[in-house]
Motif scaffolding. Structure first.
Motif, PDB file in Angstrom:
ATOM      1  N   LYS A   2       0.840  -1.195   0.000  1.00  0.00           N
ATOM      2  CA  LYS A   2       0.000   0.000   0.000  1.00  0.00           C
ATOM      3  C   LYS A   2       0.878   1.249   0.000  1.00  0.00           C
ATOM      4  CE  LYS A   2      -3.441  -2.522   2.543  1.00  0.00           C
ATOM      5  NZ  LYS A   2      -2.736  -3.784   2.655  1.00  0.00           N
ATOM      6  N   THR A   6      -1.565   6.989  -2.482  1.00  0.00           N
ATOM      7  CA  THR A   6      -2.832   6.387  -2.886  1.00  0.00           C
ATOM      8  C   THR A   6      -3.859   6.514  -1.766  1.00  0.00           C
ATOM      9  OG1 THR A   6      -1.617   4.836  -4.275  1.00  0.00           O
ATOM     10  CG2 THR A   6      -3.909   4.286  -3.766  1.00  0.00           C
ATOM     11  N   ALA A   7      -3.423   6.320  -0.522  1.00  0.00           N
ATOM     12  CA  ALA A   7      -4.332   6.448   0.621  1.00  0.00           C
ATOM     13  C   ALA A   7      -4.871   7.876   0.725  1.00  0.00           C
ATOM     14  CB  ALA A   7      -3.621   6.053   1.909  1.00  0.00           C
ATOM     15  N   TRP A  10      -7.467   8.316  -2.014  1.00  0.00           N
ATOM     16  CA  TRP A  10      -8.701   7.634  -1.632  1.00  0.00           C
ATOM     17  C   TRP A  10      -9.457   8.451  -0.598  1.00  0.00           C
ATOM     18  CZ3 TRP A  10     -11.440   4.011  -3.823  1.00  0.00           C
ATOM     19  CH2 TRP A  10     -10.839   3.039  -4.613  1.00  0.00           C
ATOM     20  N   GLY A  17     -13.721   4.135   0.242  1.00  0.00           N
ATOM     21  CA  GLY A  17     -12.777   3.241  -0.416  1.00  0.00           C
ATOM     22  C   GLY A  17     -11.445   3.169   0.292  1.00  0.00           C
ATOM     23  N   LEU A  18     -11.093   4.209   1.033  1.00  0.00           N
ATOM     24  CA  LEU A  18      -9.832   4.222   1.772  1.00  0.00           C
ATOM     25  C   LEU A  18      -9.743   3.045   2.720  1.00  0.00           C
ATOM     26  CD1 LEU A  18      -7.217   5.518   2.892  1.00  0.00           C
ATOM     27  CD2 LEU A  18      -8.688   6.793   4.458  1.00  0.00           C
ATOM     28  N   GLU A  19     -10.792   2.812   3.458  1.00  0.00           N
ATOM     29  CA  GLU A  19     -10.767   1.731   4.453  1.00  0.00           C
ATOM     30  C   GLU A  19     -10.681   0.361   3.786  1.00  0.00           C
ATOM     31  OE1 GLU A  19     -10.184   2.531   7.422  1.00  0.00           O
ATOM     32  OE2 GLU A  19     -10.765   4.638   7.328  1.00  0.00           O
ATOM     33  N   PHE A  20     -11.345   0.192   2.667  1.00  0.00           N
ATOM     34  CA  PHE A  20     -11.236  -1.072   1.935  1.00  0.00           C
ATOM     35  C   PHE A  20      -9.827  -1.244   1.396  1.00  0.00           C
ATOM     36  CE2 PHE A  20     -15.787  -0.117   1.799  1.00  0.00           C
ATOM     37  CZ  PHE A  20     -16.299  -1.314   2.288  1.00  0.00           C
ATOM     38  N   TYR A  21      -9.225  -0.164   0.899  1.00  0.00           N
ATOM     39  CA  TYR A  21      -7.853  -0.201   0.393  1.00  0.00           C
ATOM     40  C   TYR A  21      -6.873  -0.575   1.505  1.00  0.00           C
ATOM     41  CZ  TYR A  21      -3.374   1.505  -1.395  1.00  0.00           C
ATOM     42  OH  TYR A  21      -2.061   1.604  -1.774  1.00  0.00           O
ATOM     43  N   LEU A  22      -7.115  -0.075   2.709  1.00  0.00           N
ATOM     44  CA  LEU A  22      -6.221  -0.347   3.826  1.00  0.00           C
ATOM     45  C   LEU A  22      -6.524  -1.677   4.520  1.00  0.00           C
ATOM     46  CD1 LEU A  22      -5.997   3.204   5.412  1.00  0.00           C
ATOM     47  CD2 LEU A  22      -4.330   2.064   3.929  1.00  0.00           C
TER      48      LEU A  22
END
Length: 71
Positions: A2, A6-7, A10, A17-22
Motif C-alpha cells: 500500500k 494512494t491512501a 482515496w 474506499g480508503l478503508e477497503f484499500y487499507l
C-alpha cells in the motif's frame, strides 16, 4: 504494498474506499452508513495521511516494510 499517496487520494476522492484499500472493510461500511461521519471523518483521514511520515504509514499498513523492500 500500500502507498501513502494512494491512501491520501482515496481519502479525498472516495472516502469509504480508503478503508477497503487499507484492509479495514468494517470501517469502510461504517463510513458509508454514516456518510463518513458527515464527512468529518473523511477530512480528518485525508489530513492525517497527508502529514503522516512514510515510516509511520509503512509501520501501520505494510507490516513495517519500506518502499524499497522486496515483496
Amino acid at each position: 504494498m500500500k502507498r501513502k499517496t494512494t491512501a491520501v487520494l482515496w481519502a479525498w476522492l472516495f472516502w469509504p474506499g480508503l478503508e477497503f484499500y487499507l484492509g479495514r472493510p468494517g470501517r469502510g461500511v461504517l463510513k458509508v452508513v454514516t456518510i463518513g461521519g458527515f464527512l468529518i471523518w473523511a477530512v480528518v483521514d485525508a489530513f492525517r495521511f497527508a502529514f503522516m511520515s512514510e515510516d509511520d504509514f509503512n509501520a501501520a499498513f505494510n507490516a513495517g516494510r519500506g518502499p524499497d523492500s522486496a515483496s
